[in-house]
Scaffold this active site. Sequence first.
Site, mmCIF file in Angstrom:
data_model
loop_
_atom_site.group_PDB
_atom_site.id
_atom_site.type_symbol
_atom_site.label_atom_id
_atom_site.label_comp_id
_atom_site.label_asym_id
_atom_site.label_seq_id
_atom_site.Cartn_x
_atom_site.Cartn_y
_atom_site.Cartn_z
ATOM 1 N N SER A 120 -35.934 8.146 10.971
ATOM 2 C CA SER A 120 -35.403 7.781 12.351
ATOM 3 C C SER A 120 -33.956 9.179 11.814
ATOM 4 C CB SER A 120 -34.118 6.864 11.979
ATOM 5 O OG SER A 120 -33.244 6.623 12.812
ATOM 6 N N GLU A 122 -31.101 8.433 11.741
ATOM 7 C CA GLU A 122 -30.448 7.416 11.925
ATOM 8 C C GLU A 122 -30.044 8.067 10.018
ATOM 9 O OE1 GLU A 122 -27.303 5.575 12.749
ATOM 10 O OE2 GLU A 122 -28.058 5.563 14.723
ATOM 11 N N TYR A 144 -29.224 0.142 8.657
ATOM 12 C CA TYR A 144 -30.971 1.080 8.429
ATOM 13 C C TYR A 144 -31.709 2.195 8.517
ATOM 14 C CZ TYR A 144 -34.103 2.842 12.351
ATOM 15 O OH TYR A 144 -35.134 3.130 13.426
#
Length: 314
Positions: A120, A122, A144
């Site tokens: 991701s 992120e 996350y």
Amino acid sequence: MRAFVTGISGQDGSYLAERLLAEDVEVHALAHDAEPLPDVPDVELHRGDLTAVDEVRALLVDLAPDEVYNLAALSSVARSWEEPDLTARVNGVAAAGLLESALLVQEKQGRPVRFVQASSAEIFGQPDRSPQDESTPVRPVNPYGAAKAYAHLMVDVYRRRELHAVSAILYNHESPRRPDQFVTRKITSTVAAIARGRAGVLALGNLDARRDWGWAPDYVDAMVRAARADVARDYVVATGVGRSVREFVAAAFARAGISDWEPLVVVDPEFVRPADPTELVGDATLARTELGWSPTVEFDELVGRMVDADLAGQ
């Protein structure tokens, strides 16, 4: 060819299963014990919990797949703040266990096993550059992203052990199959409800947060291409264009035929995350040049397809 897929009940899992089945790949998938069995015809479903590493390992060794796609995750950044320990186990530790299992299959069978980890954007957190590419420092700012970063780094560890392991660094990607708890689907479903006279306002958090949004089947295509590439490496998968939440909202209302939309949107502090990266835009040059990959659906059309699906369901 046989493939093993985790996260089969999610948006990407369903598109991946369809893609592989269309290629006559035998698809096996892990379905979580606590969830209803997904409706995925022609996929051999196996009940289990990804965090039960030994049980999943025994299953993988028995199936001996040629390709492994780890798409399973606790996928909500907001929820990761509420359950950081569970997020670490599912998104991080379980991925490491699956990598070890894939390597064990490779060693037992004496043939290559190709592994794709759905990573991701992120993992980059508050990046020091924009757009980001494969060399951008990994420094997540939420649970996350931190768990995904661990899995991402473990992919390289196993690549050094001669497993064909790939980390596909996926930027935001959407479709009508996106679950309701995601802000994009909340936007399109609420806009459709407003257009049908069934809702009055759309409540959101930070309208200025910017993301790089693409079409989910395109990102699945990138993962398959990466699995089958001659050389295993990591790839940023993104459109290269950043859009704000405000722009997503505007595109959704436009598709629904509502021009004066701003009075219909309210900012609710309840939906503002403790730490929200403000500029995540990916540079997918490597995927374009090495995999021959490119996005096929433009932003306005992507949003429009989601709104159309929600309008049809209202």
